[in-house]
Design a protein around this motif. Structure first.
Motif, PDB file in Angstrom:
ATOM      1  N   VAL A 232       0.846  -1.193   0.000  1.00  0.00           N
ATOM      2  CA  VAL A 232       0.000   0.000   0.000  1.00  0.00           C
ATOM      3  C   VAL A 232       0.883   1.244   0.000  1.00  0.00           C
ATOM      4  CG1 VAL A 232      -1.883   1.223   1.135  1.00  0.00           C
ATOM      5  CG2 VAL A 232      -1.737  -1.272   1.319  1.00  0.00           C
ATOM      6  N   ILE A 233       0.767   2.056  -1.043  1.00  0.00           N
ATOM      7  CA  ILE A 233       1.578   3.266  -1.184  1.00  0.00           C
ATOM      8  C   ILE A 233       0.855   4.444  -0.544  1.00  0.00           C
ATOM      9  CG2 ILE A 233       2.665   4.855  -2.806  1.00  0.00           C
ATOM     10  CD1 ILE A 233       2.789   2.574  -4.821  1.00  0.00           C
ATOM     11  N   CYS A 234       1.484   5.033   0.472  1.00  0.00           N
ATOM     12  CA  CYS A 234       0.906   6.161   1.205  1.00  0.00           C
ATOM     13  C   CYS A 234       1.869   7.340   1.317  1.00  0.00           C
ATOM     14  CB  CYS A 234       0.514   5.737   2.614  1.00  0.00           C
ATOM     15  SG  CYS A 234      -0.552   4.292   2.714  1.00  0.00           S
ATOM     16  N   CYS A 235       3.037   7.250   0.691  1.00  0.00           N
ATOM     17  CA  CYS A 235       4.092   8.251   0.885  1.00  0.00           C
ATOM     18  C   CYS A 235       3.846   9.516   0.065  1.00  0.00           C
ATOM     19  CB  CYS A 235       5.449   7.650   0.537  1.00  0.00           C
ATOM     20  SG  CYS A 235       5.597   7.071  -1.175  1.00  0.00           S
ATOM     21  N   GLN A 236       4.590  10.549   0.384  1.00  0.00           N
ATOM     22  CA  GLN A 236       4.552  11.793  -0.380  1.00  0.00           C
ATOM     23  C   GLN A 236       5.248  11.594  -1.731  1.00  0.00           C
ATOM     24  OE1 GLN A 236       3.496  15.067   0.474  1.00  0.00           O
ATOM     25  NE2 GLN A 236       2.680  14.540   2.473  1.00  0.00           N
ATOM     26  N   TRP A 237       4.790  12.353  -2.735  1.00  0.00           N
ATOM     27  CA  TRP A 237       5.487  12.355  -4.025  1.00  0.00           C
ATOM     28  C   TRP A 237       6.582  13.406  -3.966  1.00  0.00           C
ATOM     29  CZ3 TRP A 237       3.817  15.516  -8.781  1.00  0.00           C
ATOM     30  CH2 TRP A 237       4.718  15.302  -9.832  1.00  0.00           C
ATOM     31  N   THR A 238       7.825  12.979  -4.049  1.00  0.00           N
ATOM     32  CA  THR A 238       8.999  13.853  -4.016  1.00  0.00           C
ATOM     33  C   THR A 238       9.958  13.379  -5.109  1.00  0.00           C
ATOM     34  OG1 THR A 238      10.334  12.468  -2.538  1.00  0.00           O
ATOM     35  CG2 THR A 238       8.722  13.949  -1.501  1.00  0.00           C
ATOM     36  N   PRO A 239      11.048  14.111  -5.352  1.00  0.00           N
ATOM     37  CA  PRO A 239      12.044  13.603  -6.303  1.00  0.00           C
ATOM     38  C   PRO A 239      12.553  12.205  -5.938  1.00  0.00           C
ATOM     39  CG  PRO A 239      12.456  15.920  -5.866  1.00  0.00           C
ATOM     40  CD  PRO A 239      11.374  15.501  -4.930  1.00  0.00           C
ATOM     41  N   GLU A 240      12.606  11.898  -4.645  1.00  0.00           N
ATOM     42  CA  GLU A 240      13.086  10.583  -4.219  1.00  0.00           C
ATOM     43  C   GLU A 240      12.083   9.480  -4.504  1.00  0.00           C
ATOM     44  OE1 GLU A 240      14.056  10.839  -0.121  1.00  0.00           O
ATOM     45  OE2 GLU A 240      15.817  12.104  -0.419  1.00  0.00           O
ATOM     46  N   THR A 241      10.789   9.809  -4.492  1.00  0.00           N
ATOM     47  CA  THR A 241       9.772   8.775  -4.699  1.00  0.00           C
ATOM     48  C   THR A 241       9.187   8.782  -6.105  1.00  0.00           C
ATOM     49  OG1 THR A 241       7.974  10.194  -3.899  1.00  0.00           O
ATOM     50  CG2 THR A 241       9.145   8.857  -2.258  1.00  0.00           C
ATOM     51  N   ASN A 242       9.653   9.682  -6.971  1.00  0.00           N
ATOM     52  CA  ASN A 242       9.159   9.702  -8.345  1.00  0.00           C
ATOM     53  C   ASN A 242       9.485   8.368  -9.020  1.00  0.00           C
ATOM     54  OD1 ASN A 242       7.950  11.333 -10.529  1.00  0.00           O
ATOM     55  ND2 ASN A 242       9.917  10.998 -11.531  1.00  0.00           N
ATOM     56  N   ARG A 243       8.436   7.694  -9.518  1.00  0.00           N
ATOM     57  CA  ARG A 243       8.578   6.367 -10.130  1.00  0.00           C
ATOM     58  C   ARG A 243       9.331   5.407  -9.203  1.00  0.00           C
ATOM     59  NH1 ARG A 243       9.465   7.298 -16.667  1.00  0.00           N
ATOM     60  NH2 ARG A 243       7.578   8.540 -16.962  1.00  0.00           N
ATOM     61  N   LEU A 244       9.024   5.502  -7.930  1.00  0.00           N
ATOM     62  CA  LEU A 244       9.618   4.589  -6.959  1.00  0.00           C
ATOM     63  C   LEU A 244       9.320   3.145  -7.326  1.00  0.00           C
ATOM     64  CD1 LEU A 244      11.024   4.282  -4.136  1.00  0.00           C
ATOM     65  CD2 LEU A 244       8.707   4.358  -3.149  1.00  0.00           C
ATOM     66  N   PHE A 245       8.106   2.932  -7.830  1.00  0.00           N
ATOM     67  CA  PHE A 245       7.728   1.593  -8.279  1.00  0.00           C
ATOM     68  C   PHE A 245       7.859   1.523  -9.798  1.00  0.00           C
ATOM     69  CE2 PHE A 245       6.329   1.293  -4.032  1.00  0.00           C
ATOM     70  CZ  PHE A 245       6.256  -0.068  -3.741  1.00  0.00           C
ATOM     71  N   ASP A 246       8.967   0.917 -10.201  1.00  0.00           N
ATOM     72  CA  ASP A 246       9.268   0.744 -11.621  1.00  0.00           C
ATOM     73  C   ASP A 246       9.419  -0.745 -11.913  1.00  0.00           C
ATOM     74  OD1 ASP A 246      11.652   0.122 -10.397  1.00  0.00           O
ATOM     75  OD2 ASP A 246      12.783   1.784 -11.270  1.00  0.00           O
ATOM     76  N   ARG A 247       9.954  -1.055 -13.072  1.00  0.00           N
ATOM     77  CA  ARG A 247      10.078  -2.449 -13.498  1.00  0.00           C
ATOM     78  C   ARG A 247      10.808  -3.307 -12.460  1.00  0.00           C
ATOM     79  NH1 ARG A 247       9.385  -4.483 -18.399  1.00  0.00           N
ATOM     80  NH2 ARG A 247       9.290  -2.362 -19.248  1.00  0.00           N
ATOM     81  N   SER A 248      11.905  -2.779 -11.909  1.00  0.00           N
ATOM     82  CA  SER A 248      12.680  -3.571 -10.960  1.00  0.00           C
ATOM     83  C   SER A 248      11.911  -3.799  -9.660  1.00  0.00           C
ATOM     84  CB  SER A 248      14.018  -2.876 -10.671  1.00  0.00           C
ATOM     85  OG  SER A 248      13.811  -1.614 -10.054  1.00  0.00           O
ATOM     86  N   ARG A 249      11.163  -2.795  -9.209  1.00  0.00           N
ATOM     87  CA  ARG A 249      10.396  -2.968  -7.978  1.00  0.00           C
ATOM     88  C   ARG A 249       9.238  -3.945  -8.176  1.00  0.00           C
ATOM     89  NH1 ARG A 249      12.395   1.626  -5.511  1.00  0.00           N
ATOM     90  NH2 ARG A 249      14.162   0.796  -4.373  1.00  0.00           N
ATOM     91  N   PHE A 250       8.591  -3.882  -9.328  1.00  0.00           N
ATOM     92  CA  PHE A 250       7.517  -4.833  -9.578  1.00  0.00           C
ATOM     93  C   PHE A 250       8.069  -6.256  -9.684  1.00  0.00           C
ATOM     94  CE2 PHE A 250       5.334  -0.981 -11.392  1.00  0.00           C
ATOM     95  CZ  PHE A 250       4.424  -0.881 -10.355  1.00  0.00           C
TER      96      PHE A 250
END
Length: 352
Positions: A232-250
């Motif tokens: 469950v994603i609840c974090c703020q959108w920041t430069p650090e979390t931009n596209r935090l979930f990408d191909r490698s995370r999935f």
């Protein structure tokens, strides 16, 4: 007695206005809720205007009158939308508070990165309603309710396609265990789930929030994902979390797991999410947000996929108003008048 000009540019109730004025006799409160609606129609995407403005609302006063209101304001209480050139038109402005919790809402305007102190309602918004939505997303796919929609469209039941999960004992990973995330964790634990979470800067001596069995930092996300049945994603959108979930995370997520996003669409690479769903790696995704949600409809690749549940950023809505923005604003207003630090000041470099 020096007067403090407080300007409201969003609609608030008479009771809320009275609470603000009661903070101190020095407050001169001006209610301009709805005055800027015509400007919003001219400067914001039509999709946003249709979503957030009342039909036919064109605002009040002349441009000169609205400019004078902004020019005299030392403090402004705003919401969404807001004047994109607010800083340029409010030379006396020292503090702006926005009712929404997400700092990224302000990226469009000239307040971002300015010398004005800006606060948000982070942690005091409709956190419980959003947590309930997240839990509903978990249950929707865990109990294969998505299959019922497919069967209704087909006009026949495919009994063998249903593979419901038992929730008890499953693991939920809460990404961003702030106000919303803590409520998500508490609710997930209440129905028997093991809950782990991440925070940007967890403190070693800080007690675990109710329901959580483990709390890690951002670097622990990749350790949690392979064992998590629900994320469950609840974090703020920041430069650090931009596209935090990408191909490698999935790819790192547990096969057959479910993604729920109640934060911001930009935290997820939508093409990579679609790929993960289409190849069967994920069981489903419940999304209350998507990239460009204030400008257009969701991408067809996700919206047309029966494994995806998309709603128009309504997770915070409910039949009860438990939003704490005015409480926070009044507390901060007292602190401002007393020369004390304000709560929830945006750090421009951090992004929230």
């Amino acid at each position: 007695m020096q007067r403090i000009n407080v300007l409201d540019i969003q609609r608030i109730s008479a009771a809320d206005r009275a609470r603000i004025e009661a903070v101190d006799p020095a407050i001169k409160f001006t209610d301009a809720g709805g005055w800027f609606d015509g400007e919003y129609r001219e400067t914001w995407p039509a999709f946003s205007s249709a979503r957030y403005l009342a039909p036919g609302a064109v605002g009040r006063g002349t441009r000169e009158e609205r400019d004078r209101l902004l020019a005299d304001a030392e403090i402004i209480l705003g919401g969404w939308p807001f004047p994109l050139d607010l800083r340029a038109r409010a030379p006396k402005l020292k503090w702006f508070h926005q009712r929404p919790a997400g700092a990224s809402n302000l990226l469009r305007g000239d307040l971002w990165g300015s010398d004005v102190t800006v606060t948000t309602s982070r942690g005091v918004g409709s956190t419980l309603a959003m947590a309930e939505y997240a839990l509903a997303g978990v249950l929707h796919f865990a109990k294969n309710l998505d299959r019922a929609v497919v069967d209704r469209s087909a006009g026949a039941f495919d009994h063998r396609a249903y593979r419901p999960l038992l929730i008890e004992g499953k693991t939920a990973c809460v990404v961003g265990a702030g106000g919303i995330g803590r409520d998500v964790g508490r609710l997930c634990a209440a129905i028997g789930m093991r809950v782990v979470g991440t925070r940007r800067n967890p403190q070693p001596d800080e007690p675990l929030p109710p329901g959580f069995s483990e709390m890690g930092g951002a670097a622990d996300l990749d350790r949690f994902l392979p064992a998590s049945d629900f994320v469950v994603i609840c974090c703020q959108w920041t430069p650090e979390t931009n596209r935090l979930f990408d191909r490698s995370r999935f790819a790192a997520m547990k096969p057959g797991s479910v993604l729920v996003n109640v934060a911001r669409g930009e935290i997820v690479d939508e093409d990579d999410l679609a790929d993960a769903l289409e190849r069967g790696h994920l069981r489903g995704a419940a999304l209350d947000v998507y990239v460009g949600e204030f400008e257009h409809l969701p991408p067809q690749r996700l919206w047309s996929n029966p494994q995806v549940l998309i709603t128009p950023h309504v997770s915070g809505a409910s039949d009860e108003d438990r939003h704490g923005a005015i409480d926070l604003f009044c507390a901060n207003l007292r602190a401002y008048l007393d020369g004390k630090p304000l709560r929830n000041v945006i750090d421009w470099e951090r992004g929230y």
